[in-house]
Structure formats: C-alpha cells, structure tokens
Design a protein around this motif. Structure first.
Motif, short mmCIF file in Angstrom:
data_model
loop_
_atom_site.label_atom_id
_atom_site.label_comp_id
_atom_site.label_asym_id
_atom_site.label_seq_id
_atom_site.Cartn_x
_atom_site.Cartn_y
_atom_site.Cartn_z
N LYS A 347 8.58 4.20 17.60
CA LYS A 347 8.82 2.76 17.46
C LYS A 347 8.71 2.44 15.97
O LYS A 347 7.62 2.46 15.40
N ASP A 348 9.86 2.18 15.37
CA ASP A 348 9.90 1.99 13.91
C ASP A 348 9.30 0.63 13.55
O ASP A 348 9.90 -0.41 13.80
N SER A 349 8.10 0.67 12.99
CA SER A 349 7.43 -0.57 12.59
C SER A 349 6.61 -0.28 11.35
O SER A 349 6.40 0.89 10.97
N LYS A 350 6.12 -1.32 10.72
CA LYS A 350 5.28 -1.17 9.54
C LYS A 350 4.03 -0.37 9.86
O LYS A 350 3.61 0.51 9.09
N GLY A 351 3.46 -0.62 11.03
CA GLY A 351 2.24 0.08 11.43
C GLY A 351 2.49 1.55 11.71
O GLY A 351 1.71 2.42 11.27
N ALA A 352 3.56 1.86 12.43
CA ALA A 352 3.86 3.26 12.75
C ALA A 352 4.18 4.05 11.49
O ALA A 352 3.74 5.20 11.32
N GLN A 353 4.92 3.44 10.58
CA GLN A 353 5.25 4.13 9.32
C GLN A 353 3.98 4.36 8.48
O GLN A 353 3.82 5.41 7.85
N ALA A 354 3.09 3.37 8.51
CA ALA A 354 1.84 3.51 7.76
C ALA A 354 0.99 4.65 8.33
O ALA A 354 0.38 5.42 7.59
N LEU A 355 0.97 4.77 9.66
CA LEU A 355 0.19 5.84 10.27
C LEU A 355 0.78 7.20 9.93
O LEU A 355 0.05 8.16 9.61
N ALA A 356 2.10 7.31 9.96
CA ALA A 356 2.75 8.58 9.58
C ALA A 356 2.46 8.92 8.13
O ALA A 356 2.21 10.09 7.78
N THR A 357 2.45 7.91 7.28
CA THR A 357 2.13 8.11 5.86
C THR A 357 0.70 8.61 5.70
O THR A 357 0.42 9.54 4.93
#
Length: 458
Positions: A347-357
């Motif tokens: 689920k492409d979101s600010k939160g998901a991208q931050a967690l992947a980072t």
C-alpha cells in the motif's frame, strides 16, 4: 528480475568466503565466550548514523511476515523503535506459508498489509506481476544504495526497478554441533563430505545419533540439496537448475541425491529415522541437538545462522556447548548459499515508504542484530552490534562476499515448486527422505513438478 547468473558471479570468490568462514569459525569456536576485543576492532561500517524519518502521528500500519517465536518478538522491537521515532502505530500480522497465497486472500478481502516481508525473489516477482507490489520511493532507494552491495540491491529488483529491501539475510551453509558429544567421540570438524561421514560414524559409535533433520519443514531439505548440489555440480549448473534450463532428471541431480542418501539413507544416522524426521519441525530439530548435555537426540543439525535463535532456547552456549563449521566441500569447493527476506510495499503511502526506508537503514538492522539470531546484508551495521564472536564472524564473511554469492535455489523458483508446504520440491524431497533408495523416482517427480510450475519442459 535480475537473473541469478547476473548477480552471483564467482566460484573462486565463493571458495574464498568458505575459506574465510572455515578459519574464522574454527577460531571463534575454540575461543568460546563473547569476546569484546573483536567487536571493538570490527569493521562492519559506520556507527552512530541515523536515517531521517517523517513524523507519522496518527498513522497506522500493518506488516506481515511468516516469522514466529523469538524471531517475531525481536522484529517487533524493531517496529517499536520505528514507532518511537515517527509516532506511527505498527501492527505485526502473522502470515502463513506460502505468503503469496496468504497475501492473495488479504488483498481479495480488501485488507492488504502495508508492508510484507517476502522470503523469495520469486515471490517478489509474483507480487509485481499481480500488481500488488509498489516500487520503492527515492528515500528507500537512497538508503539501499548507501548500505547494500549491488548484488543485494539487484536481487530485490524486477525488470530493473527496485521493489524489495533485503532486511534479513541468511548464511545457509553451516552445520551446528554439540561440542561435548564431538569431544566424547573424538570427532573433528570436517572440511570435506568424506570427513563429515567419518565424524558421523565416530559420533554413532559413541552412542549418539549423528544428525537431526527437521523434515516436517520441506525447506530444510531443499537447503540440504542445494549445498550438496552447488559444491558437487558447480555454480554454472546450479544457476541452470535454478532457472530450470536443465531438467531435474539431469545426471548432476542424480549424483547429488545419491550423495544425500549417504546420510539420509544410513540406518540410525537420522534422529527418529525418516518417520521421526518427517514429524520434526525445524525449531525442534535444533533444540533436540542441544538439550540433554552430552546425550542429546542428535549430535549435529544443518541450517543457517538463524539456528542461534533456537539454540538460545536451550541451556547451550554458542561458542562453547554449541559450535559450528561451514558446510563441507562435496566437490572441489565448499558451498556458500545465501537466503533472505525482503520488505515489499503493498500500500503506497507515506508511512509504508518510511518503514521501508527505515528497514533499509543500519538503524533498524542494528536493533535486531543486538538481540542475536539475525544476520543483515546491510554493510553499515557495525560488527559490534552482533552479540557473540561466532555471529560477528558470519556477518563479516557475508559482507566481505559482496556480490559473490548464490541465492537459495528454491527461493528463486515459482512458489508452486519451491515454496509451498506439501507440494513441489518440498514434498518431493520429503518423499525422498522417506525412501532415499528411489533416486530415479525422486528425479521424475521433481522434474514433473518443476515443469508444471515453470511452465516449460526444461
């Protein structure tokens, strides 16, 4: 997806890594204890570096993985650190194998997790083909390029685009042994397959069953096969079989299965016999090797560095009671097989991208490294983060290997063949464990299932 032959380049480099492991593990096994000096001198990369994360107060995320027990508990501590830094709330969702099927049901129900940890490159490719996976954003890609060798970056790509962050790695070319049993038997750490059989016979003659095999989990059997096959047939054949460019009826497969049968088919060499092994799950295969002092159910258990998590559930101490040696050479060179779990955004979101980072940063990996039973391909995790000399040695060897590794063969296969309980390669090798004399039958079943899963005839 980057083909295995592109990212896994060197037989000579694999030999060098095996030699490094052999020497270093012998040293650490003899020294015992945790040893602070090596940790302080470690060159595992930058320390004190932190990744910049956004504030995510009010954001709720779900992360799915097949991890259980201590491994799950330790990963939750990593998620807690992410929560502390961002203000987000992260829920761990226990998944079942094969995780692609699990995710499919969640997505069909309109409730996909935000991020999933996928244990196979083949699963990443399937998630992309099904349009479930979302590409990594610029911040995650930046962390990847800073912290990972090109090979580990490439194995997480599909058609050249980055989708997976390999948060967790595994060295799957290790055999753990009960040191008091070896001492009582006068057995020595083997460097070749012939020496392994000699050590096994010495252990057997002392009154202890040589091997513990977690045959209830088919993936342990594929790992056994891959180490024998890589060392015996060589990297070129390994890559061809991984892509099903040669058939499982090939003579090289016959040779590897025949070699495996020297242990699997030897009377009283496997704890509980074939029937007992097929009812033994991986965690129990480890704990029964290190429970009971110098009279355990078995003297040795093959598996990766992550076996330390299960050893930790016993009274045995790694480096003293529980020691380790590299998987012996079957051919001219000892095998070095790696595996891993990659974080993929659903689920492409600010939160998901931050967690992947965050998971691509040394900060996340350092949290879990300190807890033990974990190995990161992140080259900027300091050696001192690992809690004992054995683990530090394994971690340094992985980083020094750079791009020169062979990824777990079954993990490269379609999940229908290489990653599904009760089906494909898992089931075929379980059947072979039960009847190691039927080499031709095992080859025929493996080829039939592989051809169906790959969609070709070899």
């Amino acid at each position: 997806m980057r083909k295995p032959s592109d990212t896994m380049r060197g037989h000579r480099a694999g030999a060098a890594l095996a030699a490094l492991l052999a020497g270093a593990l012998t040293l650490t096994a003899c020294s015992g204890g945790d040893g602070k000096k090596e940790a302080d001198e470690g060159g595992g990369g930058a320390t004190g570096s932190t990744v910049t994360l956004p504030k995510l107060n009010g954001t709720e995320l779900e992360v799915a993985a097949v991890w259980t027990g201590t491994e799950q508990a330790n990963f939750k501590k990593v998620l807690a650190e992410f929560e502390k830094r961002t203000g987000a709330k992260v829920t761990f969702v226990p998944a079942q194998d094969p995780i692609i099927n699990f995710l499919g049901s969640k997505i069909a129900g309109g409730q996909p997790p935000d991020v999933a940890l996928l244990p196979q490159p083949g699963a990443i490719k399937q998630a992309v083909e099904k349009k479930w996976a979302k590409p990594l954003g610029p911040d995650a890609v930046k962390e990847l390029s800073k912290n990972y060798s090109q090979g580990w970056q490439d194995i997480g790509k599909v058609d050249g685009k980055p989708y997976g962050v390999y948060y967790k790695a595994a060295n799957k070319s290790l055999i753990w042994y009960n040191a008091p049993v070896f001492e009582n038997a006068g057995a020595k750490e083997p460097k070749t397959w012939a020496e392994l059989l000699t050590a096994a016979q010495a252990v057997y003659d002392s009154g202890v069953t040589p091997f513990s095999v977690g045959g209830a989990d088919g993936w342990t059997l594929t790992d056994w096969f891959e180490n024998v096959y890589l060392s015996q047939a060589g990297p070129e054949k390994y890559d061809q079989l991984a892509k099903h460019e040669i058939k499982w009826t090939d003579p090289s497969v016959k040779q590897a299965l025949t070699t495996l049968a020297q242990i699997w088919g030897k009377k009283d060499y496997v704890a509980g016999g074939a029937d007992g092994a097929l009812q033994t799950e991986f965690p129990a295969s480890v704990t029964q090797t290190f429970t009971g002092g110098d009279q355990p159910k078995a003297a040795m258990v093959y598996e990766g560095d992550f076996a330390q998590v299960n050893i930790g559930e016993t009274k045995a101490k790694v480096g003293a009671d529980a020691k380790v040696f590299p998987f012996p050479s079957v051919g001219s060179t000892a095998p070095v097989v790696s595996g891993g779990d990659a974080a993929v955004i659903l689920k492409d979101s600010k939160g998901a991208q931050a967690l992947a980072t965050f998971l691509a940063s040394p900060d996340a990996a350092t949290v879990q490294a300190k807890l033990g039973g974990y190995l990161s391909p992140n080259k900027n995790v300091p050696d001192s983060a690992y809690p004992n000399e054995t683990q530090r040695t394994i971690a340094k060897a992985l980083i020094k290997s750079g791009d020169d590794f062979r990824f777990d063969m079954s993990d490269q296969a379609p999940q229908a063949f290489g990653g599904t309980p009760g089906k494909g390669e898992w089931k075929d090798l379980q059947d072979f464990l039960k009847n190691p004399k039927d080499v031709a039958g095992a080859q025929a079943r493996l080829e039939k299932d592989a051809a169906a899963a790959y969609g070709n005839g070899g």
